[in-house]
Scaffold this motif. Structure first.
Motif, PDB file in Angstrom:
ATOM      1  N   GLY A   1      -2.324  48.265  33.965  1.00 41.76           N
ATOM      2  CA  GLY A   1      -2.213  46.545  33.923  1.00 41.76           C
ATOM      3  C   GLY A   1      -3.276  45.884  33.466  1.00 41.76           C
ATOM      4  O   GLY A   1      -3.220  44.490  33.270  1.00 41.76           O
ATOM      5  N   ARG A   2      -4.278  46.259  32.785  1.00 42.29           N
ATOM      6  CA  ARG A   2      -5.304  45.605  32.132  1.00 42.29           C
ATOM      7  C   ARG A   2      -5.051  45.037  30.900  1.00 42.29           C
ATOM      8  O   ARG A   2      -4.117  45.774  29.847  1.00 42.29           O
ATOM      9  N   TYR A   3      -5.467  43.861  30.308  1.00 40.00           N
ATOM     10  CA  TYR A   3      -5.140  43.289  29.251  1.00 40.00           C
ATOM     11  C   TYR A   3      -5.868  44.185  28.047  1.00 40.00           C
ATOM     12  O   TYR A   3      -7.163  44.461  28.149  1.00 40.00           O
ATOM     13  N   LEU A   4      -5.133  44.811  26.983  1.00 39.11           N
ATOM     14  CA  LEU A   4      -5.737  45.407  26.057  1.00 39.11           C
ATOM     15  C   LEU A   4      -5.927  44.704  24.795  1.00 39.11           C
ATOM     16  O   LEU A   4      -6.826  44.693  23.858  1.00 39.11           O
ATOM     17  N   GLY A   5      -4.952  43.710  24.275  1.00 35.57           N
ATOM     18  CA  GLY A   5      -4.949  42.832  23.426  1.00 35.57           C
ATOM     19  C   GLY A   5      -3.497  42.303  22.987  1.00 35.57           C
ATOM     20  O   GLY A   5      -3.013  42.027  23.890  1.00 35.57           O
ATOM     21  N   GLU A   6      -3.207  41.997  21.896  1.00 39.34           N
ATOM     22  CA  GLU A   6      -2.010  41.291  21.637  1.00 39.34           C
ATOM     23  C   GLU A   6      -1.603  41.589  20.042  1.00 39.34           C
ATOM     24  O   GLU A   6      -2.332  42.256  19.432  1.00 39.34           O
ATOM     25  N   VAL A   7      -0.443  41.574  19.786  1.00 44.44           N
ATOM     26  CA  VAL A   7       0.229  41.574  18.304  1.00 44.44           C
ATOM     27  C   VAL A   7       0.226  40.049  17.611  1.00 44.44           C
ATOM     28  O   VAL A   7       0.529  38.982  18.239  1.00 44.44           O
ATOM     29  N   LYS A   8      -0.536  40.190  16.663  1.00 44.10           N
ATOM     30  CA  LYS A   8      -0.638  38.823  15.871  1.00 44.10           C
ATOM     31  C   LYS A   8      -0.764  39.309  14.473  1.00 44.10           C
ATOM     32  O   LYS A   8      -1.395  40.252  13.967  1.00 44.10           O
ATOM     33  N   ASN A   9       0.214  38.688  13.591  1.00 49.43           N
ATOM     34  CA  ASN A   9       0.470  39.008  12.199  1.00 49.43           C
ATOM     35  C   ASN A   9       0.998  40.497  12.121  1.00 49.43           C
ATOM     36  O   ASN A   9       0.402  41.081  11.250  1.00 49.43           O
ATOM     37  N   HIS A  10       1.718  41.145  13.030  1.00 50.96           N
ATOM     38  CA  HIS A  10       2.162  42.526  13.127  1.00 50.96           C
ATOM     39  C   HIS A  10       0.774  43.444  13.305  1.00 50.96           C
ATOM     40  O   HIS A  10       1.177  44.582  12.688  1.00 50.96           O
ATOM     41  N   ARG A  11      -0.262  43.114  13.729  1.00 53.97           N
ATOM     42  CA  ARG A  11      -1.284  44.046  14.061  1.00 53.97           C
ATOM     43  C   ARG A  11      -1.767  43.692  15.361  1.00 53.97           C
ATOM     44  O   ARG A  11      -1.464  42.759  15.961  1.00 53.97           O
ATOM     45  N   LEU A  12      -2.661  44.534  15.877  1.00 51.68           N
ATOM     46  CA  LEU A  12      -3.150  44.715  17.023  1.00 51.68           C
ATOM     47  C   LEU A  12      -4.644  44.156  17.086  1.00 51.68           C
ATOM     48  O   LEU A  12      -5.440  44.661  16.257  1.00 51.68           O
ATOM     49  N   ILE A  13      -4.644  43.052  17.879  1.00 53.10           N
ATOM     50  CA  ILE A  13      -6.254  42.441  18.138  1.00 53.10           C
ATOM     51  C   ILE A  13      -6.396  42.245  19.517  1.00 53.10           C
ATOM     52  O   ILE A  13      -5.589  41.987  20.096  1.00 53.10           O
ATOM     53  N   THR A  14      -7.522  42.129  19.874  1.00 55.77           N
ATOM     54  CA  THR A  14      -7.886  41.610  21.324  1.00 55.77           C
ATOM     55  C   THR A  14      -8.828  40.319  21.347  1.00 55.77           C
ATOM     56  O   THR A  14      -9.709  40.084  20.545  1.00 55.77           O
ATOM     57  N   ARG A  15      -8.060  39.215  22.093  1.00 55.25           N
ATOM     58  CA  ARG A  15      -8.634  38.123  22.232  1.00 55.25           C
ATOM     59  C   ARG A  15      -9.916  38.140  23.285  1.00 55.25           C
ATOM     60  O   ARG A  15      -9.371  38.487  24.421  1.00 55.25           O
ATOM     61  N   ILE A  16     -11.109  37.705  22.988  1.00 57.61           N
ATOM     62  CA  ILE A  16     -12.037  37.900  23.983  1.00 57.61           C
ATOM     63  C   ILE A  16     -11.800  37.304  25.118  1.00 57.61           C
ATOM     64  O   ILE A  16     -12.073  37.648  26.341  1.00 57.61           O
TER      65      ILE A  16
ATOM     66  N   GLY B   1     -13.131  34.556  18.044  1.00 56.63           N
ATOM     67  CA  GLY B   1     -12.846  34.671  19.160  1.00 56.63           C
ATOM     68  C   GLY B   1     -11.862  35.880  19.550  1.00 56.63           C
ATOM     69  O   GLY B   1     -11.168  36.264  20.775  1.00 56.63           O
ATOM     70  N   PHE B   2     -12.151  36.936  18.648  1.00 57.94           N
ATOM     71  CA  PHE B   2     -11.288  38.263  18.715  1.00 57.94           C
ATOM     72  C   PHE B   2     -12.351  39.234  18.470  1.00 57.94           C
ATOM     73  O   PHE B   2     -13.332  39.007  17.713  1.00 57.94           O
ATOM     74  N   HIS B   3     -11.928  40.545  18.710  1.00 57.05           N
ATOM     75  CA  HIS B   3     -12.570  41.694  18.359  1.00 57.05           C
ATOM     76  C   HIS B   3     -11.576  42.748  18.395  1.00 57.05           C
ATOM     77  O   HIS B   3     -10.335  42.436  18.713  1.00 57.05           O
ATOM     78  N   GLU B   4     -11.908  43.867  17.727  1.00 57.98           N
ATOM     79  CA  GLU B   4     -11.023  44.963  17.429  1.00 57.98           C
ATOM     80  C   GLU B   4     -10.214  45.491  18.733  1.00 57.98           C
ATOM     81  O   GLU B   4     -10.922  45.706  19.574  1.00 57.98           O
ATOM     82  N   PHE B   5      -8.912  45.737  18.492  1.00 55.01           N
ATOM     83  CA  PHE B   5      -8.231  46.460  19.499  1.00 55.01           C
ATOM     84  C   PHE B   5      -8.813  47.835  19.602  1.00 55.01           C
ATOM     85  O   PHE B   5      -9.199  48.535  18.537  1.00 55.01           O
ATOM     86  N   PRO B   6      -8.786  48.450  20.806  1.00 57.66           N
ATOM     87  CA  PRO B   6      -9.549  49.814  20.725  1.00 57.66           C
ATOM     88  C   PRO B   6      -8.759  50.755  20.000  1.00 57.66           C
ATOM     89  O   PRO B   6      -7.185  50.694  19.901  1.00 57.66           O
ATOM     90  N   PRO B   7      -9.363  51.814  19.576  1.00 56.26           N
ATOM     91  CA  PRO B   7      -8.890  52.688  18.784  1.00 56.26           C
ATOM     92  C   PRO B   7      -7.965  53.582  19.438  1.00 56.26           C
ATOM     93  O   PRO B   7      -8.047  53.762  20.659  1.00 56.26           O
ATOM     94  N   PRO B   8      -7.021  54.380  19.209  1.00 53.16           N
ATOM     95  CA  PRO B   8      -6.022  55.346  19.645  1.00 53.16           C
ATOM     96  C   PRO B   8      -6.765  56.400  20.466  1.00 53.16           C
ATOM     97  O   PRO B   8      -6.398  56.925  21.650  1.00 53.16           O
ATOM     98  N   GLY B   9      -8.188  56.851  19.922  1.00 49.61           N
ATOM     99  CA  GLY B   9      -8.819  58.053  20.673  1.00 49.61           C
ATOM    100  C   GLY B   9      -9.424  57.300  21.800  1.00 49.61           C
ATOM    101  O   GLY B   9     -10.058  58.163  22.638  1.00 49.61           O
ATOM    102  N   SER B  10      -9.447  56.031  22.008  1.00 45.95           N
ATOM    103  CA  SER B  10     -10.132  55.795  23.501  1.00 45.95           C
ATOM    104  C   SER B  10      -9.192  55.612  24.513  1.00 45.95           C
ATOM    105  O   SER B  10      -9.793  55.228  25.857  1.00 45.95           O
TER     106      SER B  10
END
Length: 100
Positions: A41-56, A90-99
């Motif tokens: 249930g924890r926020y991971l990020g969002e889809v923006k311009n067809h990519r994954l990114i995390t809003r701080i 105001g954004f940082h990278e979405f977590p990598p798949p291995g995380s």
């Protein structure tokens, strides 16, 4: 199946309906509108311009817990990485798949 990349251009995996899978077939989250939440249930990020990114500003927020789905077989199609984009303020990278 809609392939999805991280903001840095790395191929992450795909969405099937609103379920997010890593490139090796692990179900790690769900999309609710443009927001992506982990199975806890924890926020991971969002889809923006067809990519994954995390809003701080949304880190730490949560939604209802998801139910893990069975692991699927990773696709035989492995899309190439895309060109990296500069992170907006105001954004940082979405977590990598291995995380996960």
């Amino acid at each position: 199946m809609n392939f999805v990349h991280r903001w840095n251009g790395e191929y992450f995996g795909w969405f099937h309906d609103d379920a997010l899978y890593t490139k090796d077939g692990r179900h790690v989250g769900s999309r609710r509108q443009n927001d992506v939440f982990g199975l806890d249930g924890r926020y991971l990020g969002e889809v923006k311009n067809h990519r994954l990114i995390t809003r701080i500003g949304k880190v730490g927020s949560s939604d209802i817990r998801g139910v893990p789905m069975l692991r699927t077989v990773g696709t035989t199609v492995n899309p190439m990485n895309e060109r990296p984009l500069d992170l907006p303020d105001g954004f940082h990278e979405f977590p990598p798949p291995g995380s996960f």
